[in-house]
Scaffold this active site. Sequence first.
Site, PDB file in Angstrom:
ATOM      1  N   ASN A  14       0.870  -1.170   0.000  1.00 53.35           N
ATOM      2  CA  ASN A  14       0.000   0.000   0.000  1.00 53.35           C
ATOM      3  C   ASN A  14       0.911   1.225   0.000  1.00 53.35           C
ATOM      4  O   ASN A  14       1.514   1.536   1.023  1.00 53.35           O
ATOM      5  CB  ASN A  14      -0.890  -0.030   1.258  1.00 53.35           C
ATOM      6  CG  ASN A  14      -1.711   1.231   1.415  1.00 53.35           C
ATOM      7  OD1 ASN A  14      -1.823   2.030   0.492  1.00 53.35           O
ATOM      8  ND2 ASN A  14      -2.285   1.430   2.599  1.00 53.35           N
ATOM      9  N   TRP A  15       0.991   1.882  -1.146  1.00 52.16           N
ATOM     10  CA  TRP A  15       1.932   3.012  -1.254  1.00 52.16           C
ATOM     11  C   TRP A  15       1.385   4.263  -0.579  1.00 52.16           C
ATOM     12  O   TRP A  15       2.084   5.254  -0.464  1.00 52.16           O
ATOM     13  CB  TRP A  15       2.239   3.292  -2.728  1.00 52.16           C
ATOM     14  CG  TRP A  15       3.038   2.209  -3.417  1.00 52.16           C
ATOM     15  CD1 TRP A  15       3.461   1.019  -2.880  1.00 52.16           C
ATOM     16  CD2 TRP A  15       3.510   2.206  -4.786  1.00 52.16           C
ATOM     17  NE1 TRP A  15       4.162   0.287  -3.822  1.00 52.16           N
ATOM     18  CE2 TRP A  15       4.205   0.991  -4.997  1.00 52.16           C
ATOM     19  CE3 TRP A  15       3.410   3.106  -5.838  1.00 52.16           C
ATOM     20  CZ2 TRP A  15       4.798   0.673  -6.223  1.00 52.16           C
ATOM     21  CZ3 TRP A  15       3.989   2.782  -7.062  1.00 52.16           C
ATOM     22  CH2 TRP A  15       4.687   1.583  -7.253  1.00 52.16           C
ATOM     23  N   LYS A  16       0.138   4.262  -0.207  1.00 58.92           N
ATOM     24  CA  LYS A  16      -0.515   5.439   0.404  1.00 58.92           C
ATOM     25  C   LYS A  16      -0.298   6.664  -0.490  1.00 58.92           C
ATOM     26  O   LYS A  16      -0.261   6.534  -1.698  1.00 58.92           O
ATOM     27  CB  LYS A  16       0.002   5.642   1.829  1.00 58.92           C
ATOM     28  CG  LYS A  16      -0.044   4.365   2.659  1.00 58.92           C
ATOM     29  CD  LYS A  16       0.144   4.601   4.116  1.00 58.92           C
ATOM     30  CE  LYS A  16       0.203   3.273   4.843  1.00 58.92           C
ATOM     31  NZ  LYS A  16       0.190   3.385   6.282  1.00 58.92           N
ATOM     32  N   HIS A  66      -9.376   0.894   4.839  1.00 65.15           N
ATOM     33  CA  HIS A  66      -8.097   1.074   5.545  1.00 65.15           C
ATOM     34  C   HIS A  66      -8.329   1.972   6.763  1.00 65.15           C
ATOM     35  O   HIS A  66      -9.128   2.908   6.710  1.00 65.15           O
ATOM     36  CB  HIS A  66      -7.062   1.698   4.596  1.00 65.15           C
ATOM     37  CG  HIS A  66      -5.679   1.659   5.161  1.00 65.15           C
ATOM     38  ND1 HIS A  66      -5.251   2.571   6.092  1.00 65.15           N
ATOM     39  CD2 HIS A  66      -4.649   0.803   4.953  1.00 65.15           C
ATOM     40  CE1 HIS A  66      -3.994   2.277   6.429  1.00 65.15           C
ATOM     41  NE2 HIS A  66      -3.609   1.204   5.751  1.00 65.15           N
ATOM     42  N   GLU A  88      -6.728   4.326   7.935  1.00 67.64           N
ATOM     43  CA  GLU A  88      -6.509   5.769   7.702  1.00 67.64           C
ATOM     44  C   GLU A  88      -7.744   6.398   7.069  1.00 67.64           C
ATOM     45  O   GLU A  88      -8.059   7.563   7.315  1.00 67.64           O
ATOM     46  CB  GLU A  88      -5.247   5.976   6.842  1.00 67.64           C
ATOM     47  CG  GLU A  88      -3.993   5.746   7.672  1.00 67.64           C
ATOM     48  CD  GLU A  88      -2.780   5.282   6.875  1.00 67.64           C
ATOM     49  OE1 GLU A  88      -2.788   5.357   5.641  1.00 67.64           O
ATOM     50  OE2 GLU A  88      -1.813   4.832   7.520  1.00 67.64           O
ATOM     51  N   GLU A 143      -5.339  -5.447  10.448  1.00 70.32           N
ATOM     52  CA  GLU A 143      -4.341  -4.407  10.691  1.00 70.32           C
ATOM     53  C   GLU A 143      -4.651  -3.716  12.016  1.00 70.32           C
ATOM     54  O   GLU A 143      -5.483  -2.794  12.053  1.00 70.32           O
ATOM     55  CB  GLU A 143      -4.369  -3.382   9.570  1.00 70.32           C
ATOM     56  CG  GLU A 143      -4.093  -3.953   8.204  1.00 70.32           C
ATOM     57  CD  GLU A 143      -3.526  -2.898   7.266  1.00 70.32           C
ATOM     58  OE1 GLU A 143      -2.413  -3.081   6.798  1.00 70.32           O
ATOM     59  OE2 GLU A 143      -4.198  -1.885   7.040  1.00 70.32           O
ATOM     60  N   GLY A 161       2.267   1.971  10.794  1.00 73.45           N
ATOM     61  CA  GLY A 161       3.185   3.104  10.662  1.00 73.45           C
ATOM     62  C   GLY A 161       3.830   3.532  11.965  1.00 73.45           C
ATOM     63  O   GLY A 161       4.428   4.605  12.051  1.00 73.45           O
ATOM     64  N   SER A 173       3.379  -2.447  10.343  1.00 73.71           N
ATOM     65  CA  SER A 173       4.837  -2.450  10.535  1.00 73.71           C
ATOM     66  C   SER A 173       5.476  -3.796  10.209  1.00 73.71           C
ATOM     67  O   SER A 173       6.422  -4.212  10.885  1.00 73.71           O
ATOM     68  CB  SER A 173       5.197  -1.986  11.956  1.00 73.71           C
ATOM     69  OG  SER A 173       4.712  -0.676  12.174  1.00 73.71           O
ATOM     70  N   GLY A 177       2.894  -1.149   4.287  1.00 70.72           N
ATOM     71  CA  GLY A 177       2.981   0.278   3.979  1.00 70.72           C
ATOM     72  C   GLY A 177       4.428   0.691   3.757  1.00 70.72           C
ATOM     73  O   GLY A 177       4.982   0.554   2.659  1.00 70.72           O
ATOM     74  N   GLY A 178       5.059   1.135   4.813  1.00 70.79           N
ATOM     75  CA  GLY A 178       6.424   1.688   4.735  1.00 70.79           C
ATOM     76  C   GLY A 178       7.412   0.812   3.978  1.00 70.79           C
ATOM     77  O   GLY A 178       8.130   1.287   3.082  1.00 70.79           O
TER      78      GLY A 178
END
Length: 257
Positions: A10-12, A100, A102, A172, A178, A218, A239-240
């Site tokens: 997920n590149w956000k 998600h 977010e 998640e 994150g 993470s 993500g990251g």
Amino acid sequence: MARRKLIAGNWKMNLTASEGAKLIADLKAACDGSCKCDCAPEVLVCPPFTTIAAVLEAVKGTPIEVGAQNVHWAENGAYTGEISAKMLVELGVSHVIIGHSERRQYFGETDETVNQRVKAALAAGLKVVLCIGETLTEREKGVTNAIIEKQVRWDLADVSAEQLDNIVLAYEPVWAIGTGKTATNEQAQEVHAFIRELLGKMYCPKCAEAVRILYGGSMKPANAAGLLAQPDIDGGLIGGAALKAADFMALIQAAKA
Ligand code: PEP
């Protein structure tokens, strides 16, 4: 039943079109043909809407699939800033992330709107990566399973057993996204097993066995092997670590059967 693992990035709101294409080129170079072997996991990247076309071009000739990060439930209309499932399908997108944390936290997504998005995406032929997870307060109050059950039941309301084939769940824990804090292997496995049992009650035990449940929060090369070795963890939503070719490649390697 053996479930093929899925590693999804997920590149956000990161990477421009040229940066995204460069990341794919770096992944291809690191992959060196081995990504195509039978034991390799399915690989998905979910870039921002504006870079999807460039990323689709960049993944040509590779087994990497491309998904979006959200979708609106209406077919078209006066919904400024939104994107419909039909638009994504015409672009060539195969998957879409829905719910998600977010989106839930910063953009007012509710289980009701998540469910509407899920149904619209499925009706248009998209595969859905449905995100669920508890906050830190909820975990500390001991209501994790109740929250997960509420989300799964609401988000999948009116979704049939046949449609379940096109759903991947992503557990998640919000407190792990994150933050650098990962759920322990045991904490994650416990919730994944709970979700599978719940799907068994909502649909049928065989349907539940077939559904892939990803862990997200993470996940990185250092902790992936332990998480991916758990019996009910079928991959990761990342993500990251999906933004660096070497890290994402290491996660793909960790998911090999
Ligand atoms: C995510 O955004 O779904 C996620 C899991 O992020 P991170 O890996 O950075 O925690």
